[in-house]
Design an enzyme around this catalytic site. Structure first.
Site, PDB file in Angstrom:
ATOM      1  N   HIS A 122       0.831  -1.218   0.000  1.00 13.02           N
ATOM      2  CA  HIS A 122       0.000   0.000   0.000  1.00 13.02           C
ATOM      3  C   HIS A 122       0.860   1.262   0.000  1.00 13.02           C
ATOM      4  O   HIS A 122       0.422   2.310   0.491  1.00 13.02           O
ATOM      5  CB  HIS A 122      -0.954  -0.006   1.208  1.00 13.02           C
ATOM      6  CG  HIS A 122      -2.054  -1.026   1.081  1.00 13.02           C
ATOM      7  ND1 HIS A 122      -2.740  -1.532   2.164  1.00 13.02           N
ATOM      8  CD2 HIS A 122      -2.591  -1.628  -0.007  1.00 13.02           C
ATOM      9  CE1 HIS A 122      -3.658  -2.413   1.743  1.00 13.02           C
ATOM     10  NE2 HIS A 122      -3.578  -2.488   0.427  1.00 13.02           N
ATOM     11  N   CYS A 130       4.182  15.616  -5.384  1.00 11.05           N
ATOM     12  CA  CYS A 130       3.328  16.738  -5.796  1.00 11.05           C
ATOM     13  C   CYS A 130       2.322  16.243  -6.831  1.00 11.05           C
ATOM     14  O   CYS A 130       2.703  15.571  -7.794  1.00 11.05           O
ATOM     15  CB  CYS A 130       4.199  17.845  -6.385  1.00 11.05           C
ATOM     16  SG  CYS A 130       3.208  19.180  -7.079  1.00 11.05           S
TER      17      CYS A 130
HETATM   18  P1  OAD Z   1      -6.778  -3.765  10.340  1.00 12.70           P
HETATM   19  O1  OAD Z   1      -6.831  -2.580  11.209  1.00 12.70           O
HETATM   20  O2  OAD Z   1      -7.923  -4.031   9.435  1.00 12.70           O
HETATM   21  O3  OAD Z   1      -6.578  -5.078  11.224  1.00 12.70           O
HETATM   22  C1  OAD Z   1      -5.618  -5.141  12.243  1.00 12.70           C
HETATM   23  C2  OAD Z   1      -5.490  -6.578  12.699  1.00 12.70           C
HETATM   24  O4  OAD Z   1      -4.446  -6.629  13.666  1.00 12.70           O
HETATM   25  C3  OAD Z   1      -6.731  -7.167  13.352  1.00 12.70           C
HETATM   26  O5  OAD Z   1      -6.990  -8.457  12.809  1.00 12.70           O
HETATM   27  C4  OAD Z   1      -6.347  -7.273  14.836  1.00 12.70           C
HETATM   28  O6  OAD Z   1      -6.966  -8.390  15.482  1.00 12.70           O
HETATM   29  C5  OAD Z   1      -4.850  -7.466  14.721  1.00 12.70           C
HETATM   30  N1  OAD Z   1      -4.072  -7.057  15.913  1.00 12.70           N
HETATM   31  C6  OAD Z   1      -4.352  -6.131  16.861  1.00 12.70           C
HETATM   32  N2  OAD Z   1      -3.374  -6.062  17.771  1.00 12.70           N
HETATM   33  C7  OAD Z   1      -2.422  -6.939  17.391  1.00 12.70           C
HETATM   34  C8  OAD Z   1      -1.164  -7.339  17.906  1.00 12.70           C
HETATM   35  N3  OAD Z   1      -0.654  -6.794  19.021  1.00 12.70           N
HETATM   36  N4  OAD Z   1      -0.449  -8.290  17.244  1.00 12.70           N
HETATM   37  C9  OAD Z   1      -0.962  -8.857  16.116  1.00 12.70           C
HETATM   38  N5  OAD Z   1      -2.139  -8.516  15.587  1.00 12.70           N
HETATM   39  C10 OAD Z   1      -2.861  -7.576  16.203  1.00 12.70           C
HETATM   40  O7  OAD Z   1      -5.388  -3.677   9.546  1.00 12.70           O
HETATM   41  P2  OAD Z   1      -4.984  -4.281   8.124  1.00 12.70           P
HETATM   42  O8  OAD Z   1      -5.464  -5.681   7.982  1.00 12.70           O
HETATM   43  O9  OAD Z   1      -3.542  -4.027   7.963  1.00 12.70           O
HETATM   44  O10 OAD Z   1      -5.346   0.196   3.666  1.00 12.70           O
HETATM   45  O11 OAD Z   1      -5.804  -3.360   7.163  1.00 12.70           O
HETATM   46  C11 OAD Z   1      -5.644  -3.507   5.803  1.00 12.70           C
HETATM   47  C12 OAD Z   1      -5.756  -2.181   5.122  1.00 12.70           C
HETATM   48  O12 OAD Z   1      -6.968  -1.537   5.516  1.00 12.70           O
HETATM   49  C13 OAD Z   1      -4.697  -1.165   5.498  1.00 12.70           C
HETATM   50  O13 OAD Z   1      -3.464  -1.362   4.832  1.00 12.70           O
HETATM   51  C14 OAD Z   1      -5.327   0.128   5.108  1.00 12.70           C
HETATM   52  C15 OAD Z   1      -6.720  -0.107   5.649  1.00 12.70           C
HETATM   53  O14 OAD Z   1      -7.736   0.553   4.999  1.00 12.70           O
HETATM   54  C16 OAD Z   1      -5.101   1.361   3.061  1.00 12.70           C
HETATM   55  O15 OAD Z   1      -4.862   2.367   3.685  1.00 12.70           O
HETATM   56  C17 OAD Z   1      -5.139   1.287   1.568  1.00 12.70           C
END
Ligand code: OAD
Length: 250
Positions: A122, A130
């Site tokens: 991402h 810019c």
């Molecule tokens: P999310 O915020 O959707 O999910 C975070 C995950 O981390 C969840 O499954 C939690 O259970 C887990 N979690 C929380 N604490 C944790 C810990 N200490 N150790 C391990 N896991 C933990 O984040 P992403 O899956 O990365 O996209 O989200 C995907 C995309 O959605 C992001 O890259 C972003 C967002 O919209 C863009 O900005 C394009």
């Protein structure tokens, strides 16, 4: 039901017997560095509607509003340091046991921890471009006292992160898919597994015959294809795994 120690032993053995291990990471791996995830309790999308603050169309209409979110993220990321989970993955790479990390995170913490082969699925929020002349600048060189920050040409600057409504950088997509097809072990760490196409990488790996290990405090849509699910925070679980791997290498 295998206990926690059995699962750690199983993951360590899988890493040592694998010829090609890849990690897919999400916001959860950076939670212990003080960076809020997007979803769930305390997540950024509780306070910011992503369609309003993180969509390319709304950014073009009102960049100052989107920059409220970007500025908050940048300020938090500037203070953040890699945690034991980032360090464990960097150590695995150093030991020749991890081929690459596909990360959805824009925070540069894998690279700060010493990981070299990182695919930024991402993009990142460390570099700005810019929207008029395309000139790139390091975020650290730009004042955020007034938002949106402007380029010397007068154009609005934007982070090199993928916004909603935008395509995944082509090179990142192609190389991630190749890695997912080629690996025989995929470690899926701290992702909710719902944002496509990143969430399909574990499925691609599984369909190509790889073992899938998931590390997360919560079950996700990926859990049902995981061969091993280790419930817990990435810092503790990956520290235990790297310790077990290093014990076995002695
Ligand atoms: P999310 O915020 O959707 O999910 C975070 C995950 O981390 C969840 O499954 C939690 O259970 C887990 N979690 C929380 N604490 C944790 C810990 N200490 N150790 C391990 N896991 C933990 O984040 P992403 O899956 O990365 O996209 O989200 C995907 C995309 O959605 C992001 O890259 C972003 C967002 O919209 C863009 O900005 C394009």
């Amino acid at each position: 039901m295998p206990g926690y120690d059995d699962l750690i032993e199983d993951v360590a053995s899988s890493i040592l017997s694998s010829k090609h291990t890849v990690a897919l990471t999400g916001a959860g791996i950076s939670v212990e560095s003080g960076i809020a995830p997007f979803r769930g309790k305390g997540g950024l999308w509780e306070r910011y509607d992503p369609e309003e603050y993180a969509h390319i169309a709304t950014f073009m209409q009102n960049p100052a509003r989107a920059w409220v979110l970007f500025k908050e993220m940048i300020e938090v990321i500037r203070r953040a340091k890699p945690n034991p989970a980032h360090l464990a993955l960097a150590r695995l790479e150093e030991l020749g046991l991890l081929s690459c990390i596909i990360t959805q995170n824009v925070d540069n913490l894998h690279q700060s921890a010493g990981s070299r082969n990182v695919i930024e699925f991402h993009g990142n929020i460390i570099n700005l471009s810019c929207i008029e002349c395309g000139k790139k600048q390091r975020c650290s060189e730009v004042s955020l006292d007034e938002i949106p920050p402007l380029c010397a040409c007068g154009g609005v600057l934007r982070p090199d992160a993928v916004l909603f409504g935008e395509a995944i950088p082509f090179d990142a997509l192609v190389s991630s898919r190749k890695e997912a097809e080629a690996c025989d072990l995929m470690l899926v760490i701290g992702t909710s597994g719902i944002v496509q196409p990143a969430a399909s990488m574990p499925l691609v790996a599984k369909d190509s015959g790889a073992k899938v290990v998931e590390i997360n405090p919560e079950e996700t849509p990926i859990t049902f294809i995981a061969d091993i699910f280790v419930k817990g925070g990435a810092g503790r679980v990956l520290s235990d795994i790297i310790r077990r791997v290093e014990d076995k290498l002695r």
